[in-house]
Design an enzyme around this catalytic site. Sequence first.
Site, short mmCIF file in Angstrom:
data_model
loop_
_atom_site.label_atom_id
_atom_site.label_comp_id
_atom_site.label_asym_id
_atom_site.label_seq_id
_atom_site.Cartn_x
_atom_site.Cartn_y
_atom_site.Cartn_z
N GLY A 131 0.83 -1.22 0.00
CA GLY A 131 0.00 0.00 0.00
C GLY A 131 0.85 1.26 0.00
O GLY A 131 1.01 1.90 1.04
N TYR A 132 1.43 1.58 -1.15
CA TYR A 132 2.21 2.82 -1.28
C TYR A 132 1.39 3.89 -2.01
O TYR A 132 1.10 4.93 -1.48
CB TYR A 132 3.49 2.57 -2.09
N SER A 133 1.02 3.60 -3.29
CA SER A 133 0.40 4.63 -4.14
C SER A 133 -0.97 5.05 -3.62
O SER A 133 -1.71 4.24 -3.04
CB SER A 133 0.22 4.09 -5.56
N GLU A 253 16.33 -6.54 -5.82
CA GLU A 253 15.93 -6.91 -7.16
C GLU A 253 16.19 -5.85 -8.22
O GLU A 253 15.52 -5.83 -9.24
CB GLU A 253 14.42 -7.25 -7.19
C1 LIG Z 1 1.29 -3.14 -13.03
C2 LIG Z 1 1.29 -2.18 -11.86
C3 LIG Z 1 1.26 -2.66 -10.57
C4 LIG Z 1 1.24 -1.76 -9.49
N1 LIG Z 1 1.15 -2.27 -8.22
C5 LIG Z 1 1.17 -1.43 -7.18
C6 LIG Z 1 1.05 -1.93 -5.84
O1 LIG Z 1 0.90 -3.14 -5.62
N2 LIG Z 1 1.08 -1.06 -4.82
C7 LIG Z 1 1.24 0.28 -5.00
O2 LIG Z 1 1.32 1.01 -4.02
N3 LIG Z 1 1.29 0.80 -6.27
C8 LIG Z 1 1.25 -0.02 -7.35
N4 LIG Z 1 1.29 0.49 -8.62
C9 LIG Z 1 1.25 1.94 -8.81
C10 LIG Z 1 2.55 2.54 -9.32
O3 LIG Z 1 3.51 2.60 -8.31
C11 LIG Z 1 2.20 3.94 -9.85
O4 LIG Z 1 1.32 3.77 -10.96
C12 LIG Z 1 3.41 4.72 -10.28
O5 LIG Z 1 4.19 5.08 -9.18
C13 LIG Z 1 3.01 6.00 -11.07
O6 LIG Z 1 2.13 6.76 -10.32
P1 LIG Z 1 0.72 7.26 -10.90
O7 LIG Z 1 0.04 6.09 -11.52
O8 LIG Z 1 0.02 8.00 -9.82
O9 LIG Z 1 1.08 8.24 -12.07
P2 LIG Z 1 1.52 9.77 -11.93
O10 LIG Z 1 2.60 9.90 -10.92
O11 LIG Z 1 0.31 10.61 -11.75
O12 LIG Z 1 2.13 10.04 -13.35
C14 LIG Z 1 1.31 10.26 -14.50
C15 LIG Z 1 2.23 10.52 -15.68
O13 LIG Z 1 3.01 11.70 -15.44
C16 LIG Z 1 4.41 11.41 -15.53
N5 LIG Z 1 5.15 12.16 -14.50
C17 LIG Z 1 4.85 12.27 -13.19
N6 LIG Z 1 5.77 13.03 -12.56
C18 LIG Z 1 6.67 13.42 -13.50
C19 LIG Z 1 7.86 14.21 -13.49
N7 LIG Z 1 8.31 14.76 -12.33
N8 LIG Z 1 8.52 14.40 -14.64
C20 LIG Z 1 8.09 13.84 -15.81
N9 LIG Z 1 6.95 13.08 -15.89
C21 LIG Z 1 6.26 12.87 -14.76
C22 LIG Z 1 4.52 9.92 -15.26
O14 LIG Z 1 5.67 9.36 -15.85
C23 LIG Z 1 3.24 9.39 -15.91
O15 LIG Z 1 3.43 9.24 -17.29
C24 LIG Z 1 1.28 -0.37 -9.72
C25 LIG Z 1 1.29 0.12 -11.04
C26 LIG Z 1 1.28 -0.77 -12.09
C27 LIG Z 1 1.27 -0.21 -13.49
#
Ligand SMILES: Cc1cc2nc3c(=O)[nH]c(=O)nc-3n(C[C@H](O)[C@H](O)[C@H](O)COP(=O)(O)OP(=O)(O)OC[C@H]3O[C@@H](n4cnc5c(N)ncnc54)[C@H](O)[C@@H]3O)c2cc1C
Length: 407
Positions: A131-133, A253
């Site tokens: 539970g991070y995001s 990893e």
């Molecule tokens: C297959 C999968 C499994 C996952 N499993 C988990 C899980 O089990 N637990 C959990 O906690 N999370 C999980 N996640 C979430 C994942 O950690 C987030 O999706 C990721 O950190 C991106 O955050 P966001 O989706 O809020 O996108 P955002 O941070 O809102 O980003 C949206 C877009 O903006 C771009 N962006 C954002 N900031 C910047 C910057 N400073 N400069 C340039 N571009 C930028 C990003 O690259 C992206 O294209 C999972 C995601 C996926 C795809």
Amino acid sequence: MSESVIPDSEASLRDFRSEVRAFVAQALPHGVREKVRLGLEVSKDEMIDWQRRLAERGWLAPHWPRDWQGQGWSAERRAAFQEELVLAHAPETGGISIEMIGPILIRYGTPAQQQYFLPRILNLEHWWCQGYSEPNAGSDLASLKTRAVRKTRPDGTEVYVVNGSKIWTSYAQYADWIFCLVRTDTGARAQQGISFLLVDMRSPGIGVRPLVGIHGWHLFNQVFFDDVEVPVENRVGDENAGWAIAKSLLEHERLNLARVAENRRRLAKVRAIAAELEESGQPLLLRPWFARRYRELEVRLEALAATVLRFRQRARAGARLGPETGMLKLLGSRLIQDIENLAVDALGPGTLAYDRAAHFEPATPQPGQSAYAAAASARRFVTRGYTIAGGSSEIQHELLAKQVLGL
Ligand SMILES: Cc1cc2nc3c(=O)[nH]c(=O)nc-3n(C[C@H](O)[C@H](O)[C@H](O)COP(=O)(O)OP(=O)(O)OC[C@H]3O[C@@H](n4cnc5c(N)ncnc54)[C@H](O)[C@@H]3O)c2cc1C
């Protein structure tokens, strides 16, 4: 987790690879192997069953310390082990429990936390999720808002009362426990007011909402916390010191994020698909458009594998692996997407039909249709997430530009 390791020669690694192959051939049920080969969804029961077989062989958490059933393997032996499992179409081996929270508890947990949780991970009693995001905290994780406020119950025990929500929580629908980053101080700098909590998913006030992806799979969830009480003993590390623990997960990893073995397996799949197909009276493998793209992917894969090997050699020589490892994740995740795109292009319109049942059980293909077609689009969409999860490509670019190239 630094312990003495058994050094490996080329010959001992070769023998070990044969031993793993023989084990998988005998222990992995044919049906599960077929599902992984065809890119279908493996159920929780099937995953647990496979992990149990690995555990019986002592291979569920071989990289853990010997006190916790570790094997004392070299980095090369571990990499060889993982490669053999992937190439033999074995399901994943407990990513979040074994690779994430286990190592965290071994490094930062109290003796009581270790004694309670680690055996339950190893005997597969507990399934964990991460539970991070949050809805407004992904790339900028430190802006997370899920709040934990300390309170003393009438019986004198101290708890955190947690409110907020986590999103994209993979496999939360299966999980018994969730490890969470929560805000325990709203006044401090963003990174300094965060704590790391272990939360029982059966606690009153927890809700799990499924988020079915474009691929049709129920992988993601949103997890809600509504006045959830968490004993203070379930905090890992000091209060407000959770950020350092959260970041240390990334140390585990790192090299594997390149997914060399997985890329190899998927490229072999594309070759197998092409070997079944013809276009304009010619084997697809010989068609110029296909051959050009296939060879290009092969070259990229070999370049990636050689680069990963170089990093492994550096690690073996005791060098610190710096932020350059972000490059491996960037290249490996893009490569997988391009491989899956080629699979879909090779299979053609047969990949367009959507049949949810076909994600779980190998279906008898329509006449003239490949057995790979049913799940090909879903597979492609699953890998779409690989350039987002674990730090998006844009973020990797930023880190490489600033920390490696000094731009
Ligand atoms: C297959 C999968 C499994 C996952 N499993 C988990 C899980 O089990 N637990 C959990 O906690 N999370 C999980 N996640 C979430 C994942 O950690 C987030 O999706 C990721 O950190 C991106 O955050 P966001 O989706 O809020 O996108 P955002 O941070 O809102 O980003 C949206 C877009 O903006 C771009 N962006 C954002 N900031 C910047 C910057 N400073 N400069 C340039 N571009 C930028 C990003 O690259 C992206 O294209 C999972 C995601 C996926 C795809």
